[in-house]
Scaffold this motif. Structure first.
Motif, PDB file in Angstrom:
ATOM      1  N   CYS A   1      33.264  49.708  40.907  1.00 18.42           N
ATOM      2  CA  CYS A   1      34.300  48.752  40.524  1.00 18.42           C
ATOM      3  C   CYS A   1      35.618  49.158  41.180  1.00 18.42           C
ATOM      4  O   CYS A   1      36.136  50.248  40.911  1.00 18.42           O
ATOM      5  CB  CYS A   1      34.465  48.725  39.004  1.00 18.42           C
ATOM      6  SG  CYS A   1      32.907  48.448  38.125  1.00 18.42           S
TER       7      CYS A   1
ATOM      8  N   LYS B   1      39.723  48.260  42.392  1.00 18.06           N
ATOM      9  CA  LYS B   1      40.905  47.412  42.295  1.00 18.06           C
ATOM     10  C   LYS B   1      40.922  46.509  43.519  1.00 18.06           C
ATOM     11  O   LYS B   1      40.704  46.965  44.641  1.00 18.06           O
ATOM     12  CB  LYS B   1      42.176  48.268  42.260  1.00 18.06           C
ATOM     13  CG  LYS B   1      42.356  49.008  40.948  1.00 18.06           C
ATOM     14  CD  LYS B   1      43.700  49.716  40.919  1.00 18.06           C
ATOM     15  CE  LYS B   1      43.931  50.321  39.534  1.00 18.06           C
ATOM     16  NZ  LYS B   1      45.242  50.967  39.419  1.00 18.06           N
ATOM     17  N   ASN B   2      41.183  45.239  43.292  1.00 18.69           N
ATOM     18  CA  ASN B   2      41.120  44.276  44.377  1.00 18.69           C
ATOM     19  C   ASN B   2      42.118  44.614  45.483  1.00 18.69           C
ATOM     20  O   ASN B   2      41.829  44.466  46.663  1.00 18.69           O
ATOM     21  CB  ASN B   2      41.382  42.870  43.841  1.00 18.69           C
ATOM     22  CG  ASN B   2      40.888  41.803  44.802  1.00 18.69           C
ATOM     23  OD1 ASN B   2      39.822  41.931  45.387  1.00 18.69           O
ATOM     24  ND2 ASN B   2      41.681  40.769  44.988  1.00 18.69           N
TER      25      ASN B   2
ATOM     26  N   GLU C   1      46.030  44.512  38.238  1.00 18.39           N
ATOM     27  CA  GLU C   1      44.851  44.923  37.483  1.00 18.39           C
ATOM     28  C   GLU C   1      43.736  43.888  37.693  1.00 18.39           C
ATOM     29  O   GLU C   1      43.215  43.324  36.729  1.00 18.39           O
ATOM     30  CB  GLU C   1      45.214  45.079  36.005  1.00 18.39           C
ATOM     31  CG  GLU C   1      46.152  46.233  35.743  1.00 18.39           C
ATOM     32  CD  GLU C   1      45.574  47.573  36.190  1.00 18.39           C
ATOM     33  OE1 GLU C   1      44.384  47.820  35.923  1.00 18.39           O
ATOM     34  OE2 GLU C   1      46.275  48.348  36.832  1.00 18.39           O
TER      35      GLU C   1
ATOM     36  N   TYR D   1      39.987  43.398  39.358  1.00 17.36           N
ATOM     37  CA  TYR D   1      38.879  44.240  39.796  1.00 17.36           C
ATOM     38  C   TYR D   1      37.733  43.411  40.345  1.00 17.36           C
ATOM     39  O   TYR D   1      37.507  42.270  39.930  1.00 17.36           O
ATOM     40  CB  TYR D   1      38.363  45.087  38.633  1.00 17.36           C
ATOM     41  CG  TYR D   1      39.169  46.334  38.387  1.00 17.36           C
ATOM     42  CD1 TYR D   1      38.678  47.593  38.737  1.00 17.36           C
ATOM     43  CD2 TYR D   1      40.429  46.272  37.813  1.00 17.36           C
ATOM     44  CE1 TYR D   1      39.409  48.738  38.520  1.00 17.36           C
ATOM     45  CE2 TYR D   1      41.182  47.420  37.594  1.00 17.36           C
ATOM     46  CZ  TYR D   1      40.662  48.649  37.945  1.00 17.36           C
ATOM     47  OH  TYR D   1      41.392  49.790  37.728  1.00 17.36           O
TER      48      TYR D   1
ATOM     49  N   ILE E   1      39.201  43.257  33.818  1.00 15.00           N
ATOM     50  CA  ILE E   1      39.175  44.691  33.537  1.00 15.00           C
ATOM     51  C   ILE E   1      39.250  44.973  32.040  1.00 15.00           C
ATOM     52  O   ILE E   1      38.854  46.045  31.570  1.00 15.00           O
ATOM     53  CB  ILE E   1      40.329  45.404  34.281  1.00 15.00           C
ATOM     54  CG1 ILE E   1      40.218  46.934  34.158  1.00 15.00           C
ATOM     55  CG2 ILE E   1      41.672  44.935  33.780  1.00 15.00           C
ATOM     56  CD1 ILE E   1      38.941  47.496  34.650  1.00 15.00           C
TER      57      ILE E   1
ATOM     58  N   GLY F   1      39.415  52.774  41.853  1.00 19.62           N
ATOM     59  CA  GLY F   1      38.637  52.083  40.828  1.00 19.62           C
ATOM     60  C   GLY F   1      37.818  53.077  40.039  1.00 19.62           C
ATOM     61  O   GLY F   1      38.293  54.175  39.728  1.00 19.62           O
TER      62      GLY F   1
END
Length: 922
Positions: A368, A370-371, A391, A393, A414, A444
């Motif tokens: 996972c 963080k974008n 925030e 993901y 998230i 992440g």
């Protein structure tokens, strides 16, 4: 359920709260480190089984480190505990003794309390928490008593852990002494050695025993199993057998003790019973709302071959096959992971993130991210600071998962903590979450859903570490790309001001012109140029000229709208491009900018103490909608206007007229006699909360006087009238404070004192009598550049008649000649680090070293530290990272005639975000 001892406490009853359920199941969160530790894995494994009987789900927040080093890697690892959504967690179990850094535990507890989530601490206590204390005393004493009574060992020796600052070692030694006393045996310090929990010191203790004249003791009691194993192996090297020649016992019940030959007599925790007790306690907390209490979970004695008892061979061999199976599995997985890492390091392509992980992570697992992190490393975009990261993901699934979709990213909230919350609620697995990070940059986390925790814990640990190695490689590749981009951009940036140069401006304008919609705007081109650049450069040097250039650059940025484009196009000129809508009147934009800029330049010239004026001329040209042309042409037109304005206005004198002190003295007399002083107040801000802590009173004069503060002090010094300034400052500031008390909001006021001119006894008494009720609010600043006598220091510290001390602050710290000596003598409450050391500190290693050492010294001596002259966000974040207590500067608040009640919300928020853990516990 297992029987347990319960010690009631006087803590208040837990507050009523609603239980947030996932598919009608309650959720137990477990915070620990190193899930691969067999004791932890066994506990969580059993907890999953027992909890399922009561419709609980288990989610584990795990770290691969125990936060011993307190460094950037620890910062990255601890981010996993930020994932806890207290709205979904019904109770939190925290293995407090796993964390060397107790601040992390305290933050978790504080956040849980804020959301009314009960906390159960393992082997620790804290106010407002339940505790399960694992009590080993009876079991450990049983082992030692067995050796003495059942084996008749009256001559014994104890190998402890560390000699100093080791609570666990001292408690185990105390058990040994108690057993000796209970059996009528003497104790002396000669019966104790210190193995420090590892092999070399332990072997040294054995060597010393065997080298002495005294015969080998009948039994050696050890404070943990690893030292006991080291003792057995060292004795074997000398030809002694255990237990035939000497008995050896341990403590802990580690896995090695079970497979060592001879198997160790020891005591251990029953992890299954501990898990059962945990669920029992949780049931009482959630269903019966019991008050806070401490519950005991007893260790058990394990008598085996190292004392000469039992025949454990069957048990020993029964356990060997599973052990070999696990070792083979670990070796195979390790080989596979190393091969994978080697391939990835050869070609760390972020665009293949999903493919890298899908076939390596466990079934039921997700990576996972963080974008922002994915966008940065995949698309090579600029990564925003950690504090500013969204925030948002995305999850990459294991290819074994039902929702695997050939590497597609799956966006999720998230707040759910896991990507498949509803599906997970229906199965009987445990989720184990571990951070993915590069030092303190958090990418992440790795989320693994498993049923067999004990069998998978070592795989999860190895996978988490391997993923971090891969992410570090990808990150390194990303940084190299960013570095190349920076090098390319450096050719477009002016080194002195950090603004774009002419090449950068040309590049920007070409891109701007390529957008058709931009030709519908009005464009204002303004050139600002120094009138006497060469004169200042040749007569006063590079440093002065660069200072003037940077000041003009900053004032131009202040004067113009934020969305304009500013460039330093030649060494002595700047270009400003404002692009506005057709209905905006261009003259209003130009007038606002020039009025602000020239007003600030005038202030700068009057108060900088330089011998020369900085004079700047400006010229503008406007391109109407539908414009066409190159930047060179527009700049040429603006330059022409600038030269025409220069001719019209004429060039003023570069060198300031030397004002003789006698020219100022008449005005100075009026200033003193009429008391025409004014004062502005600049906020001093708490570096943790962003709240105003105090104000500094800064001298100003009435406009009719025509003297700036520098000239006032210079004239007072020349005519030996500095005492008049000191007296006026003290009485005026206190009078203003008392008169407008409400304006100051109950905050302190810092008042500058002039060394050598402390108030005499008469004035001191008058001041004290008049303002006695306000004295607690004043902090007196003394500059560190001038020595202060002991008598003056005592007088300043004891202005008030009741004998109580006033607070002292050292001003301009770091510019004097005897910093530490003065600090020890002055014993101030606050150090104000000089603005010279704060300016550009984020890129000056020497300044960083000095400031860090100052803060360390201050901490040891209970002194607060204030950073002066903070003018940029980079400076603010750097000094906060270093640990200053307060900040002061234009960035947080300018001096004002009426004290501002609070600083700007965006700056306050920036300060709080720079202190994430502090902000969470508020």
């Amino acid at each position: 359920m297992c029987p347990c001892g319960t010690v009631k406490t006087d803590f208040i009853k837990i507050p009523e709260r609603s239980l947030f359920m996932i598919s009608n199941k309650r959720v137990i969160g477990v915070c620990l480190t190193k899930i691969n530790d067999r004791i932890h894995a066994e506990y969580v494994d059993r907890l999953r089984v027992v909890a399922a009987e009561y419709n609980y789900k288990i989610i584990v927040f795990n770290s691969v480190v125990d936060f011993y080093n307190n460094d950037a890697y620890d910062d990255g690892a601890k981010s996993v505990y930020n994932l806890i959504n207290y709205e979904l967690i019904d109770v939190l179990v925290v293995f407090s003794d796993n964390f060397f850094n107790k601040d992390i535990v305290n933050t978790i507890i504080a956040n849980a309390k804020e959301h009314d989530v009960p906390v159960v601490l393992m082997d620790d206590t804290a106010e407002g928490c339940y505790s399960i204390m694992r009590d080993y005393k009876d079991a450990y004493k049983e082992v030692i008593t067995h050796v003495i009574k059942d084996h008749g060992a009256t001559d014994t020796y104890f190998i402890a852990g560390r000699k100093e600052n080791d609570e666990f070692s001292q408690k185990r030694l105390a058990c040994y002494r108690e057993v000796l006393e209970e059996n009528g045996l003497p104790f002396s310090e000669e019966q104790v050695g210190y193995g420090e929990y590892w092999n070399i010191p332990t072997q040294a203790v054995v060597d010393k025993l065997l080298a002495g004249e005294k015969k080998l003791p009948q039994a050696i009691i050890c404070a943990n199993d690893f030292m006991a194993i080291d003792v057995c192996e060292r004795l074997a090297e000398y030809g002694y057998q255990v237990p035939q020649d000497v008995i050896v016992t341990g403590f802990d019940g580690v896995q090695d003790a079970e497979y060592f030959n001879p198997r160790l007599t020891t005591c251990k925790e029953d992890e299954e019973k501990c898990a059962e007790l945990t669920v029992d306690v949780i049931n009482k907390i959630l269903n019966e709302k019991i008050p806070y209490a401490i519950f005991k979970e007893e260790f058990v004695a394990q008598i085996a071959e190292s004392c000469g008892c039992g025949n454990g061979k069957k048990m020993y061999y029964d356990n060997v096959r599973p052990l070999f199976h696990m070792m083979n599995e670990m070796e195979s997985h390790e080989t596979s992971m190393y091969a994978w890492i080697d391939r990835v390091l050869e070609d760390a392509d972020a665009n293949r993130l999903s493919g890298m992980f899908a076939r390596r992570i466990l079934p039921g697992s997700y990576i996972c991210f963080k974008n922002d992190f994915v966008e940065a490393v995949v698309d090579n975009k600029e990564l925003r600071s950690l504090e500013e990261m969204k925030e948002e993901y995305v999850a990459f699934a294991s290819h074994h998962n039902a929702d695997y979709n050939d590497g597609m990213r799956k966006a999720y909230d998230i707040a759910n903590m896991v990507p498949n919350l509803e599906e997970w609620a229906e199965d009987d697995s445990v989720y184990i979450l571990t951070s993915v990070f590069v030092k303190n940059i958090v990418g992440g986390y790795y989320a693994a859903s498993v049923k067999d925790v004990l069998g998978n814990a070592h795989l999860i640990n190895r996978l988490a570490k391997s993923i971090n190695i891969v992410i570090n490689a990808i990150w390194s590749d990303y940084r190299q790309k960013q570095l190349k981009k920076s090098i390319a951009n450096a050719a477009l940036i002016d080194a002195v001001t950090g603004l774009p140069n002419l090449k950068g401006a040309t590049d920007w304008f070409e891109k701007f012109s390529a957008v058709p919609e931009n030709h519908n705007k009005k464009i204002i081109f303004s050139v600002y140029a120094f009138a006497k650049y060469k004169y200042i450069y040749e007569n006063y040097g590079v440093k002065d000229m660069e200072e003037a250039v940077c000041k003009v650059a900053k004032l131009l940025q202040i004067a113009n709208p934020k969305d304009c484009y500013i460039a330093h196009i030649t060494e002595d000129s700047f270009l400003i491009i404002n692009y506005i809508e057709p209905d905006v009147v261009e003259s209003s934009v130009i007038d606002a900018a020039t009025t602000s800029f020239y007003g600030n330049i005038e202030k700068y010239n009057s108060g900088n103490g330089k011998e020369y004026y900085v004079e700047v001329n400006a010229g503008c040209t406007v391109a109407m909608p539908g414009w066409e042309g190159s930047l060179t042409g527009f700049v040429k037109l603006a330059n022409n206007e600038m030269y025409i304005n220069r001719v019209k206005q004429g060039v003023g004198p570069v060198v300031k007229e030397e004002n003789k002190q006698e020219d100022f003295y008449a005005a100075f007399n009026v200033l003193i006699e009429k008391n025409l002083f004014n004062y502005h107040f600049q906020p001093i801000v708490d570096a943790r909360t962003g709240e105003i802590y105090a104000y500094e009173a800064l001298m100003r004069t009435d406009a009719s006087i025509g003297m700036n503060p520098f000239q006032v002090l210079e004239t007072a010094g020349a005519y030996k009238r500095l005492y008049d300034i000191e007296r006026a400052t003290m009485f005026n500031v206190m009078e203003r404070f008392a008169k407008d008390f409400e304006q100051f909001g109950g905050h302190k006021v810092f008042i500058n004192s002039i060394p050598g001119y402390v108030l005499n006894e008469t004035d001191n008494k008058l001041l004290s009598d008049k303002f006695s009720e306000y004295m607690d609010y004043f902090v007196f600043e003394i500059t560190e550049q001038n020595a202060v006598s002991d008598e003056e220091l005592h007088a300043l510290k004891h202005i008030r008649s009741n004998g109580q001390s006033n607070e002292i602050a050292i001003d301009d710290y770091g510019t004097g000649h005897s910093n530490i000596v003065n600090l020890l003598r002055y014993a101030p409450q606050i150090i104000k680090i000089d603005r010279f050391l704060i300016t550009d500190i984020y890129k000056d290693v020497n300044k960083q070293m000095f400031v860090k050492s100052t803060i360390d010294f201050a901490r040891m001596n209970n002194i607060k530290v204030l950073a002066e002259g903070v003018e940029t966000g980079d400076e603010l974040r750097t000094v906060i990272d270093f640990g200053v207590d307060y900040v002061q500067g234009y960035y947080t608040g300018r001096p004002a005639p009426i004290p501002i009640p609070s600083i700007a919300e965006d700056v306050k928020s920036e300060i709080q975000k720079a202190n994430p853990y502090y902000a969470k516990v508020q």
